[in-house]
Motif scaffolding. Structure first.
Motif, short mmCIF file in Angstrom:
data_model
loop_
_atom_site.label_atom_id
_atom_site.label_comp_id
_atom_site.label_asym_id
_atom_site.label_seq_id
_atom_site.Cartn_x
_atom_site.Cartn_y
_atom_site.Cartn_z
N UNK A 1 9.25 8.91 -13.30
CA UNK A 1 9.45 7.52 -13.71
C UNK A 1 9.62 6.57 -12.52
N UNK A 2 10.40 7.04 -11.50
CA UNK A 2 10.61 6.19 -10.34
C UNK A 2 9.30 6.01 -9.56
N UNK A 3 8.49 7.07 -9.49
CA UNK A 3 7.20 6.98 -8.80
C UNK A 3 6.31 5.95 -9.48
N UNK A 4 6.27 5.99 -10.83
CA UNK A 4 5.44 5.05 -11.57
C UNK A 4 5.93 3.61 -11.40
N UNK A 5 7.25 3.44 -11.45
CA UNK A 5 7.81 2.10 -11.29
C UNK A 5 7.54 1.56 -9.88
N UNK A 6 7.67 2.47 -8.89
CA UNK A 6 7.43 2.07 -7.50
C UNK A 6 5.95 1.71 -7.29
N UNK B 1 0.82 -1.20 0.00
CA UNK B 1 0.00 0.00 0.00
C UNK B 1 0.86 1.26 0.00
N UNK B 2 1.97 1.20 0.74
CA UNK B 2 2.87 2.35 0.77
C UNK B 2 3.49 2.63 -0.59
N UNK B 3 3.85 1.56 -1.31
CA UNK B 3 4.43 1.75 -2.64
C UNK B 3 3.42 2.34 -3.61
N UNK B 4 2.17 1.87 -3.52
CA UNK B 4 1.13 2.37 -4.43
C UNK B 4 0.85 3.85 -4.18
#
Length: 446
Positions: free
Chosen positions: A185-190, A148-151
Motif C-alpha cells: 500500500x505504501x509503495x502504491x501511495x508513494x 521519478x524516484x517515487x514512481x
C-alpha cells in the motif's frame, strides 16, 4: 512563402498546458536550457570574478583603464551566447542592445565602454545569471529526480540499507514523514505521489523557472523599451523623409516629362496660330491649330487632376467611408466593405487608412489570386483599425528589402504607419486565407 507577421520586441512567454505539459517539447527545452546554460554561467561567474579582481585595482592608471574596459566588455560575449540559447530553447528572440558609438583613441574607446549602461547590464548578468541558472537547474532537477524516484521506488527501494524503525523492526526503503515505504500500500501511495509530482508539479516548477530566465535575460541582455522605441521613431522618421523626397521627385518628374512638355507644345501651337493671324493667314489652318491647342489643354488638365489625386484624393473630402466605397467598387473582384466610424478621424489619418487599404487591395489583385475580399474599418478605442481579408493563396509577408534592394509594398506601408505610431499585423499561412490589419492612432475629431 510562409506565414509571417510583425514581431513585437518583447514576445509573450510560451503558454503552459497543465494537463499535457510533461509531454510537450517546450517543457524539455526549458529544462535543457537550465542544464546547458549551467557551464556557461559558471564560466561567466569566473569572468566576473577576474574582472572585479583585476579591473578595479587596474582602473587607477591609464593603461589599467583600458584593461578594465576590455574585461567589462567581455560580458557581451556571454550575453551573445545566452541570447542564442534563449532563442533556441526558451523560444524568446532577444534583440541585442545598442551600444554607444566608439570614441576615437584608446582612452575614448575605454571611456565609451565604461560609461555604456548596456555593457554594465551585461556585466551584471554574469553574476545574476549564475545565481538564477544554478538555482533553476538545482530546483528543477531535484523535483524531477524526486518524482521519478517515487514512481520507481518499488524497483530500487529494497536495495537501500536496512534501518531500525520506531517500532523496533528492520525496514528497507525510503522514509516519508517518519513512515517507511516498504509495504505494497505504501509503495502504491508513494508511486501515485510521484506521478502527481511528475505530471503536474515538476512541469509547473520548470515552466516558472523558465519564465524567470526569460525575464532576467530580456531585462539585462536585451534592448530596453525606450531604446527600441527610439530606434523605431528614428527609422520611421528616416523612412518618412525618404518617402517625402521620393514623392517630390515623382511629382517633379511627372510635371517635367508630362504636363510641362504638353504646355510647351501648347505654347508653340498658340504661337504658330498667332503668327498666322498676324500675317493674315486665317482660315482652316488656324482653326486646326486652335482645336489642337484646345485638345492639348484638356489633356494637360487631366494629367494635373491625376497628379493632384495622388497627393490628396478629392473623394476623401466626402469622408473615409465614401472614399473606401469608391476604392472597393473599382476592385476587379467583389469586395465587401463594413465600417463603424461614429466619429470622423483626422484628415491625415483618413489619408493613411485610405492609401493603406488601397495598397492592400492592389496586393490582393496582383498576388493573392483571390475571388473576394472583405474590408473592415472601425474605431476601436483611440485607434482606427482597418482589416483586409481575402480568400487567396496566402503567403503574404513583410519583406524589408526585395531582390532589387527596394522595400516591398507591405514594408513601405509598415514604415508609413510607424511614422504616426501605427502598426501592421499580417496573418497569411500558406494556402490562405490572408488577413492584414493596420492600426493607426485615430486623433478623431467630430
Amino acid at each position: 512563402m510562409s506565414r509571417s507577421a510583425t514581431v513585437p520586441p518583447f514576445p509573450v512567454a510560451p503558454r503552459f498546458h497543465f494537463t499535457t505539459a510533461l509531454f510537450r517539447a517546450t517543457t524539455w527545452r526549458q529544462f535543457a536550457f537550465h542544464a546547458a546554460h549551467l557551464p556557461i554561467a559558471v564560466a561567466a561567474l569566473a569572468w566576473f570574478a577576474v574582472t572585479i579582481a583585476v579591473g578595479v585595482p587596474a582602473a587607477v592608471t591609464w593603461f589599467g583603464l583600458v584593461v578594465s574596459a576590455f574585461l567589462l566588455g567581455g560580458g557581451a560575449w556571454f550575453a551573445a551566447v545566452t541570447r542564442r540559447m534563449s532563442a533556441a530553447l526558451l523560444e524568446q528572440e532577444v534583440a541585442p542592445p545598442r551600444f554607444r558609438a566608439r570614441r576615437p583613441g584608446p582612452l575614448g574607446w575605454a571611456t565609451t565602454r565604461l560609461t555604456d549602461p548596456a555593457r554594465w547590464r551585461a556585466f551584471a548578468y554574469l553574476l545574476v545569471g549564475f545565481v538564477v541558472t544554478t538555482c533553476s537547474f538545482a530546483v528543477s532537477t531535484a523535483v524531477l529526480v524526486t518524482s521519478l524516484g517515487a514512481v520507481t521506488h518499488a524497483a530500487w527501494g529494497r536495495y537501500l540499507p536496512a534501518q531500525i524503525g520506531a517500532d523496533g523492526r528492520e525496514h528497507r526503503g525510503a522514509q516519508l514523514l517518519g513512515t517507511f515505504v516498504d509495504t505494497v500500500p505504501m509503495q502504491l501511495a508513494f508511486a501515485a505521489l510521484g506521478i502527481v509530482l511528475l505530471l503536474a508539479v515538476w512541469p509547473a516548477v520548470n515552466h516558472g523557472l523558465g519564465s524567470l530566465q526569460r525575464v532576467v535575460i530580456r531585462s539585462l541582455l536585451g534592448t530596453t523599451r525606450r531604446a527600441e522605441r527610439l530606434a523605431q521613431v528614428t527609422a520611421s522618421r528616416d523612412a518618412a523623409v525618404v518617402d517625402a523626397d521620393a514623392t517630390l521627385r515623382r511629382i517633379e518628374r511627372e510635371l517635367h516629362d508630362g504636363t510641362q512638355a504638353r504646355l510647351v507644345g501648347l505654347a508653340m501651337t498658340l504661337g504658330d496660330a498667332r503668327d498666322r493671324l498676324q500675317h493674315g493667314q486665317g482660315g482652316a489652318g488656324v482653326e486646326a491649330l486652335v482645336d489642337q491647342a484646345h485638345a492639348a489643354t484638356k489633356e494637360a488638365l487631366v494629367e494635373l487632376r491625376a497628379l493632384a489625386r495622388g497627393i490628396h484624393p478629392p473623394v476623401l473630402d466626402a469622408g473615409l467611408e465614401a472614399a473606401l466605397a469608391s476604392a472597393c467598387a473599382r476592385a476587379p473582384f467583389p469586395v465587401t466593405l463594413r465600417t463603424d466610424l461614429p466619429v470622423r478621424p483626422a484628415p491625415v489619418v483618413e489619408g493613411i487608412a485610405y492609401f493603406g487599404v488601397l495598397e492592400l487591395l492592389t496586393n490582393v489583385s496582383k498576388h493573392a489570386g483571390a475571388t473576394s475580399a472583405v474590408v473592415d474599418v472601425a474605431l476601436v478605442g483611440t485607434d482606427l483599425v482597418a482589416t483586409v481579408q481575402d480568400d487567396g493563396v496566402g503567403g503574404a509577408h513583410v519583406a524589408l528589402t526585395a531582390e532589387d534592394g527596394h522595400g516591398t509594398g507591405l514594408a513601405g506601408l509598415l514604415e508609413r504607419l510607424r511614422a504616426v505610431d501605427g502598426s501592421l499585423h499580417v496573418d497569411s499561412p500558406a494556402g490562405g486565407p490572408t488577413s492584414v490589419r493596420l492600426v493607426v492612432p485615430a486623433g478623431a475629431a467630430t
